[in-house]
Write an enzyme that holds these catalytic residues in place. Structure first.
Site, short mmCIF file in Angstrom:
data_model
loop_
_atom_site.label_atom_id
_atom_site.label_comp_id
_atom_site.label_asym_id
_atom_site.label_seq_id
_atom_site.Cartn_x
_atom_site.Cartn_y
_atom_site.Cartn_z
N LYS A 22 0.90 -1.09 0.01
CA LYS A 22 -0.08 0.08 -0.09
C LYS A 22 0.92 1.31 0.03
CE LYS A 22 -4.05 1.40 3.12
NZ LYS A 22 -4.43 1.06 4.36
N THR A 36 3.30 -0.93 12.02
CA THR A 36 4.16 -1.91 13.13
C THR A 36 4.72 -0.89 14.30
OG1 THR A 36 5.97 -1.01 11.50
CG2 THR A 36 4.98 -2.97 10.97
N THR A 65 4.80 -11.52 15.37
CA THR A 65 5.64 -10.81 16.57
C THR A 65 5.71 -11.81 17.86
OG1 THR A 65 5.95 -8.81 17.40
CG2 THR A 65 3.92 -9.15 16.82
N ASP A 66 6.97 -11.50 18.67
CA ASP A 66 6.60 -12.10 20.00
C ASP A 66 5.78 -11.28 20.90
OD1 ASP A 66 8.33 -9.75 19.90
OD2 ASP A 66 9.98 -10.60 20.73
N GLU A 67 5.37 -9.88 20.39
CA GLU A 67 4.65 -9.12 21.24
C GLU A 67 3.36 -9.65 21.81
OE1 GLU A 67 4.93 -4.95 20.72
OE2 GLU A 67 6.86 -4.95 19.66
N TYR A 111 -1.26 -2.50 18.76
CA TYR A 111 -0.34 -3.17 17.71
C TYR A 111 -0.65 -4.59 17.97
CZ TYR A 111 3.66 -5.21 15.91
OH TYR A 111 4.56 -5.94 15.24
N LYS A 171 -2.26 -8.12 16.03
CA LYS A 171 -1.52 -9.01 15.55
C LYS A 171 -1.84 -10.21 16.05
CE LYS A 171 1.64 -8.65 13.13
NZ LYS A 171 1.93 -8.87 11.63
N ASN A 204 12.27 -8.59 18.17
CA ASN A 204 12.88 -7.44 17.65
C ASN A 204 13.96 -7.49 16.62
OD1 ASN A 204 11.34 -6.37 20.26
ND2 ASN A 204 12.22 -4.51 19.67
N ASN A 205 13.64 -6.98 15.38
CA ASN A 205 14.66 -6.85 14.24
C ASN A 205 15.33 -5.58 14.25
OD1 ASN A 205 13.75 -8.96 11.57
ND2 ASN A 205 12.87 -9.31 13.46
N LYS A 211 11.78 3.48 14.87
CA LYS A 211 12.20 2.37 15.73
C LYS A 211 13.45 2.65 16.51
CE LYS A 211 8.59 0.39 14.31
NZ LYS A 211 8.36 -0.23 12.95
N LEU A 212 13.67 2.12 17.64
CA LEU A 212 14.63 2.28 18.64
C LEU A 212 16.13 2.40 18.13
CD1 LEU A 212 15.49 2.72 21.63
CD2 LEU A 212 15.99 0.00 21.64
N TYR A 260 12.94 5.60 26.85
CA TYR A 260 11.84 5.50 27.63
C TYR A 260 12.00 5.01 29.01
CZ TYR A 260 8.28 6.18 23.64
OH TYR A 260 7.56 6.55 22.60
N ASN A 306 17.50 -1.71 26.59
CA ASN A 306 17.36 -0.52 25.75
C ASN A 306 18.59 0.37 25.83
OD1 ASN A 306 15.23 -1.39 24.39
ND2 ASN A 306 13.87 0.07 25.46
N1 LIG Z 1 10.25 -4.74 13.11
C1 LIG Z 1 10.13 -5.94 13.99
O1 LIG Z 1 11.08 -5.74 14.94
C2 LIG Z 1 9.27 -6.80 13.84
C3 LIG Z 1 9.64 -7.93 14.58
C4 LIG Z 1 8.71 -9.22 14.46
C5 LIG Z 1 7.74 -8.98 13.78
N2 LIG Z 1 7.46 -8.05 12.93
C6 LIG Z 1 6.36 -8.18 12.08
O2 LIG Z 1 7.07 -8.11 10.69
C7 LIG Z 1 6.18 -7.48 9.44
C8 LIG Z 1 6.93 -6.47 8.82
O3 LIG Z 1 7.41 -5.63 9.89
P1 LIG Z 1 8.49 -4.20 9.23
O4 LIG Z 1 9.28 -3.75 10.56
O5 LIG Z 1 9.24 -4.52 8.15
O6 LIG Z 1 7.32 -3.03 9.03
P2 LIG Z 1 7.15 -1.76 8.05
O7 LIG Z 1 6.39 -0.71 8.86
O8 LIG Z 1 8.57 -1.39 7.70
O9 LIG Z 1 6.67 -2.30 6.81
C9 LIG Z 1 5.32 -2.59 6.64
C10 LIG Z 1 5.21 -2.62 5.16
O10 LIG Z 1 3.78 -2.98 5.04
C11 LIG Z 1 3.17 -2.05 4.01
N3 LIG Z 1 1.52 -1.79 4.41
C12 LIG Z 1 1.01 -1.41 5.53
N4 LIG Z 1 -0.48 -1.69 5.76
C13 LIG Z 1 -0.67 -2.36 4.35
C14 LIG Z 1 -1.95 -2.84 3.78
N5 LIG Z 1 -3.00 -2.53 4.42
N6 LIG Z 1 -1.75 -3.30 2.63
C15 LIG Z 1 -0.57 -3.46 1.90
N7 LIG Z 1 0.59 -3.06 2.44
C16 LIG Z 1 0.76 -2.50 3.75
C17 LIG Z 1 3.67 -0.46 4.45
O11 LIG Z 1 3.63 0.10 3.26
C18 LIG Z 1 5.11 -1.26 4.65
O12 LIG Z 1 6.00 -1.36 3.27
C19 LIG Z 1 4.99 -6.95 10.43
O13 LIG Z 1 3.92 -7.76 10.09
C20 LIG Z 1 5.40 -7.01 11.96
O14 LIG Z 1 4.27 -7.15 12.78
C21 LIG Z 1 8.29 -6.97 12.92
#
Ligand SMILES: NC(=O)c1ccc[n+]([C@@H]2O[C@H](COP(=O)([O-])OP(=O)(O)OC[C@H]3O[C@@H](n4cnc5c(N)ncnc54)[C@H](O)[C@@H]3O)[C@@H](O)[C@H]2O)c1
Length: 328
Positions: free
Chosen positions: A33, A78, A117-119, A141, A145, A170-171, A180-181, A198, A240
């Site tokens: 999107k 996210t 996610t672990d959350e 959030y 999820k 956490n990635n 993000k942090l 925080y 953190n």
């Molecule tokens: N970042 C972390 O530490 C982490 C850890 C574990 C799991 N996750 C999970 O991994 C996934 C990706 O996380 P991220 O950090 O890459 O997120 P991000 O916010 O960087 O990317 C999310 C992507 O999804 C797209 N998007 C959002 N809503 C949309 C929709 N309705 N339709 C189509 N596209 C849409 C956004 O444009 C973006 O490209 C998520 O599901 C998140 O819950 C993230």
């Protein structure tokens, strides 16, 4: 394999697409999107097809899924802080979006892997969560999820759809949006801006280098058993404030930049994932935090072209609302 990767223009999704195309020769269609977090630039060095659309839009999904062997869903809102300020997009994308994807995968009879996610487990004082731990999410959030995870599992039980769920810790790594942090602290340290920590800074996270998560998701997609959940946790835990101190050392910033700010409401104290199940399937994390954080700081130092447009755009307004002060 031909993959439909939803949310592939975001942080983890774009790293996943890079790993799959480079190391596995997959054909990839990205459906995204392009919210504030999604950027075409994240994929400019990777061959792929791109469909601009939302996962909650059945027409866009029907077009994008044609010919796919499997769907991997990263599409999500996210940022926990944004889910507290404005939860509606989280409900729409995680509940309605996941439902539309599941229906399309069911009609197309293809395997669907949900990235989670672990959350969803909430906080744990000691020990680690297994895949059988109860879901006790704390924020809009993580609650949305968790709801998506339950819906995914129901499609396996009820309709026999081949579903898989990967719950990552956490990635961190290249292409992460600076709200993000870790990227927030790196960019503020490089600019000499205050480093907002925080509460007391003692929240513990289980850090996972993004390419390790990307490989783990691919591994589960190929070898996981339908209907199963796999925790994919990083090799190191850190508070953190330890992370921030390491970033200060690597960027040469001054410790006096650290500024303790009012804690996030409902802030989970500690996350920890037990990943024995995915390890038994043959995955191992390869990058320890000591090495991954150096790589990440180097990447942000070198990729000013990537973050400068973000730091001068929507992100400035978000930062001001969130921290009550402007970026330099
Ligand atoms: N970042 C972390 O530490 C982490 C850890 C574990 C799991 N996750 C999970 O991994 C996934 C990706 O996380 P991220 O950090 O890459 O997120 P991000 O916010 O960087 O990317 C999310 C992507 O999804 C797209 N998007 C959002 N809503 C949309 C929709 N309705 N339709 C189509 N596209 C849409 C956004 O444009 C973006 O490209 C998520 O599901 C998140 O819950 C993230």
């Amino acid at each position: 394999m031909r993959l439909l990767v939803c949310g592939g223009a975001g942080f983890i999704g774009s790293n996943f697409v890079r790993v799959r195309v480079r190391d596995h020769g997959d054909d990839v269609v990205v459906l995204d999107k392009l919210t504030y977090a999604g950027r075409r630039e994240n994929l400019e060095d990777v061959e792929h097809e791109f469909v601009h659309g939302a996962i909650e839009d059945p027409r866009a999904v029907t077009e994008a899924i044609r010919g796919a062997d499997a769907v991997v869903n990263f599409a999500a809102e996210t940022h926990v802080d944004r889910s507290i300020a404005e939860p509606d997009a989280f409900v729409r994308t995680h509940a309605l979006g996941t439902y539309v994807l599941l229906e399309s995968a069911r009609a197309a009879r293809v395997r669907l892997l949900q990235v989670s996610t672990d959350e969803v487990y909430g906080s744990i004082a000691e020990g680690s969560f297994t895949e059988r731990s109860p879901l006790q999410p704390s924020s809009p959030y993580s609650a949305t999820k968790a709801g998506a995870d339950l819906l995914v599992s129901s499609y396996c039980e009820t309709f026999g759809l081949e579903t898989l769920i990967c719950r990552g810790s956490n990635n961190y790594g290249p292409y992460q949006y600076p709200e993000k942090l870790i990227p927030l602290m790196i960019l503020n340290a490089l600019h000499g801006d205050p480093l907002p920590v925080y509460g007391d800074g003692l929240n513990v996270r289980n850090w996972l280098y993004v390419e390790d998560f990307a490989r783990g998701i691919g591994h589960v997609l190929e070898h996981g058993a339908p209907g199963e959940v796999y925790n994919v946790g990083g090799p190191d835990e850190s508070t953190n404030i330890e992370v921030v101190r390491r970033i200060i050392e690597l960027t040469g910033a001054d410790e006096s930049l650290i500024e303790y700010v009012t804690d996030r409401p409902g802030h989970d104290r500690r996350y920890s994932l037990g990943s024995e199940k995915v390890r038994a399937l043959g995955w191992e994390p390869e990058v320890r935090f000591a090495e991954g954080i150096e790589r990440t700081v180097d990447w942000y130092r070198e990729r000013r072209d990537w973050w400068e447009p973000i730091r001068s755009g929507e992100y400035r307004a978000f930062y001001e609302r969130q921290y009550g002060r402007a970026l330099s």
